[in-house]
Design an enzyme around this catalytic site. Structure first.
Site, PDB file in Angstrom:
ATOM      1  N   PHE A 155       0.814  -1.216   0.000  1.00  0.00           N
ATOM      2  CA  PHE A 155       0.000   0.000   0.000  1.00  0.00           C
ATOM      3  C   PHE A 155       0.848   1.268   0.000  1.00  0.00           C
ATOM      4  O   PHE A 155       0.326   2.363  -0.242  1.00  0.00           O
ATOM      5  CB  PHE A 155      -0.953   0.016   1.198  1.00  0.00           C
ATOM      6  CG  PHE A 155      -0.267   0.084   2.538  1.00  0.00           C
ATOM      7  CD1 PHE A 155       0.085   1.301   3.092  1.00  0.00           C
ATOM      8  CD2 PHE A 155       0.019  -1.071   3.240  1.00  0.00           C
ATOM      9  CE1 PHE A 155       0.711   1.367   4.324  1.00  0.00           C
ATOM     10  CE2 PHE A 155       0.655  -1.020   4.465  1.00  0.00           C
ATOM     11  CZ  PHE A 155       1.004   0.204   5.010  1.00  0.00           C
ATOM     12  N   ILE A 172       3.280   7.483  12.952  1.00  0.00           N
ATOM     13  CA  ILE A 172       2.540   6.608  13.863  1.00  0.00           C
ATOM     14  C   ILE A 172       3.489   6.066  14.933  1.00  0.00           C
ATOM     15  O   ILE A 172       4.698   5.936  14.697  1.00  0.00           O
ATOM     16  CB  ILE A 172       1.871   5.453  13.094  1.00  0.00           C
ATOM     17  CG1 ILE A 172       2.908   4.641  12.309  1.00  0.00           C
ATOM     18  CG2 ILE A 172       0.771   5.972  12.187  1.00  0.00           C
ATOM     19  CD1 ILE A 172       2.335   3.416  11.624  1.00  0.00           C
ATOM     20  N   TYR A 198      -3.011   2.627  12.894  1.00  0.00           N
ATOM     21  CA  TYR A 198      -4.215   3.407  12.615  1.00  0.00           C
ATOM     22  C   TYR A 198      -5.460   2.884  13.338  1.00  0.00           C
ATOM     23  O   TYR A 198      -6.571   3.315  13.051  1.00  0.00           O
ATOM     24  CB  TYR A 198      -4.448   3.491  11.107  1.00  0.00           C
ATOM     25  CG  TYR A 198      -3.309   4.196  10.414  1.00  0.00           C
ATOM     26  CD1 TYR A 198      -3.213   5.582  10.437  1.00  0.00           C
ATOM     27  CD2 TYR A 198      -2.300   3.477   9.773  1.00  0.00           C
ATOM     28  CE1 TYR A 198      -2.155   6.246   9.824  1.00  0.00           C
ATOM     29  CE2 TYR A 198      -1.243   4.123   9.154  1.00  0.00           C
ATOM     30  CZ  TYR A 198      -1.170   5.500   9.182  1.00  0.00           C
ATOM     31  OH  TYR A 198      -0.112   6.145   8.590  1.00  0.00           O
ATOM     32  N   PHE A 215       6.248  -3.543   7.438  1.00  0.00           N
ATOM     33  CA  PHE A 215       7.167  -2.631   6.759  1.00  0.00           C
ATOM     34  C   PHE A 215       8.562  -3.246   6.680  1.00  0.00           C
ATOM     35  O   PHE A 215       9.111  -3.683   7.697  1.00  0.00           O
ATOM     36  CB  PHE A 215       7.263  -1.301   7.510  1.00  0.00           C
ATOM     37  CG  PHE A 215       6.100  -0.376   7.300  1.00  0.00           C
ATOM     38  CD1 PHE A 215       6.050   0.472   6.206  1.00  0.00           C
ATOM     39  CD2 PHE A 215       5.053  -0.355   8.201  1.00  0.00           C
ATOM     40  CE1 PHE A 215       4.976   1.330   6.013  1.00  0.00           C
ATOM     41  CE2 PHE A 215       3.984   0.499   8.022  1.00  0.00           C
ATOM     42  CZ  PHE A 215       3.938   1.345   6.919  1.00  0.00           C
TER      43      PHE A 215
END
Length: 232
Positions: A155, A172, A198, A215
């Site tokens: 994404f 974040i 999130y 990630f």
């Protein structure tokens, strides 16, 4: 309400399966049929993420009542209430499913050899380790990264841009914690739980609720004031 109005504006005629052979080639159909099929396809794509379970025939009848200005069985306010309630129920169901998937994944992944788990619940795998300098909570770092969901769908990525400058005090919590574990020159894979990303809301049409984010990050440099002035 605004979201619902936007959604209703995208609603277009749904072709009944009984009205036309399902194998018809709409590429070669008359213009009206081509437009109707294309519009219906786009509407379906837009509705798909909502998780609504629709009866196509009933939907077509409802659409004709509204679009064709025929007599409707519900008032507009009744219809809005019905759809909003169904959308919320569908969203709650998806969120519950995602939360279960996340909990099961983190438990399984955390038990794998080579996976480290911090006190916050952040999980990571060391691909390349160095003894390079580590950033602090207020550092700006230059990184190469790729972000994906648990199913492997990417994404976000910095590869097309040749890297990205990231201020750790503006990301974040999972990213801020993760980058401070790394030395310059190292590469880690991070598994960031939703509560460090999130959360239960996600980001509409971008990040689902209760999404664990994966990630792969290479820490290329910690940016100094000279770097900033030279870059900007």
């Amino acid at each position: 309400m605004k979201k619902l109005i936007a959604l209703i504006c995208l609603i277009v005629p749904v072709l009944s399966l009984h009205a036309r052979a399902i194998q018809e080639d709409f590429r070669k159909a008359e213009e009206k049929a081509r437009v109707s099929y294309a519009a219906g396809m786009l509407m379906g794509k837009n509705l798909q993420p909502s998780g609504l379970d629709l009866d196509y025939d009933a939907f077509a009848e409802g659409f004709k009542a509204g679009f064709g200005d025929f007599e409707s069985q519900f008032s507009e306010m009744e219809a809005v209430d019905i759809v909003e309630t169904a959308l919320q129920a569908a969203a709650d169901k998806i969120a519950a499913q995602n939360r279960q998937v996340e909990e099961e994944f983190l438990a399984m992944n955390g038990a794998r050899p080579g996976i480290y788990t911090t006190s916050s619940g952040l999980q990571y795998d060391i691909i390349v380790e160095t003894d390079g300098e580590k950033p602090g909570p207020d550092s700006i770092v230059f990184v190469m990264y790729e972000g994906a969901f648990l199913n492997g769908t990417v994404f976000d990525s910095s590869y097309e841009d040749g890297g990205a400058y990231i201020p750790l005090d503006r990301v974040i919590p999972g990213w801020a914690e993760a980058l401070q574990l790394m030395g310059v020159g190292s590469t880690y894979i991070f598994y960031i739980p939703s509560y460090l990303a999130y959360g239960e809301a996600g980001i509409q049409q971008v990040i689902p609720p209760y999404a664990t984010l994966v990630f792969r990050v290479g820490l290329l440099n910690i940016v100094t004031e000279d770097d900033l002035y030279g870059e900007f």
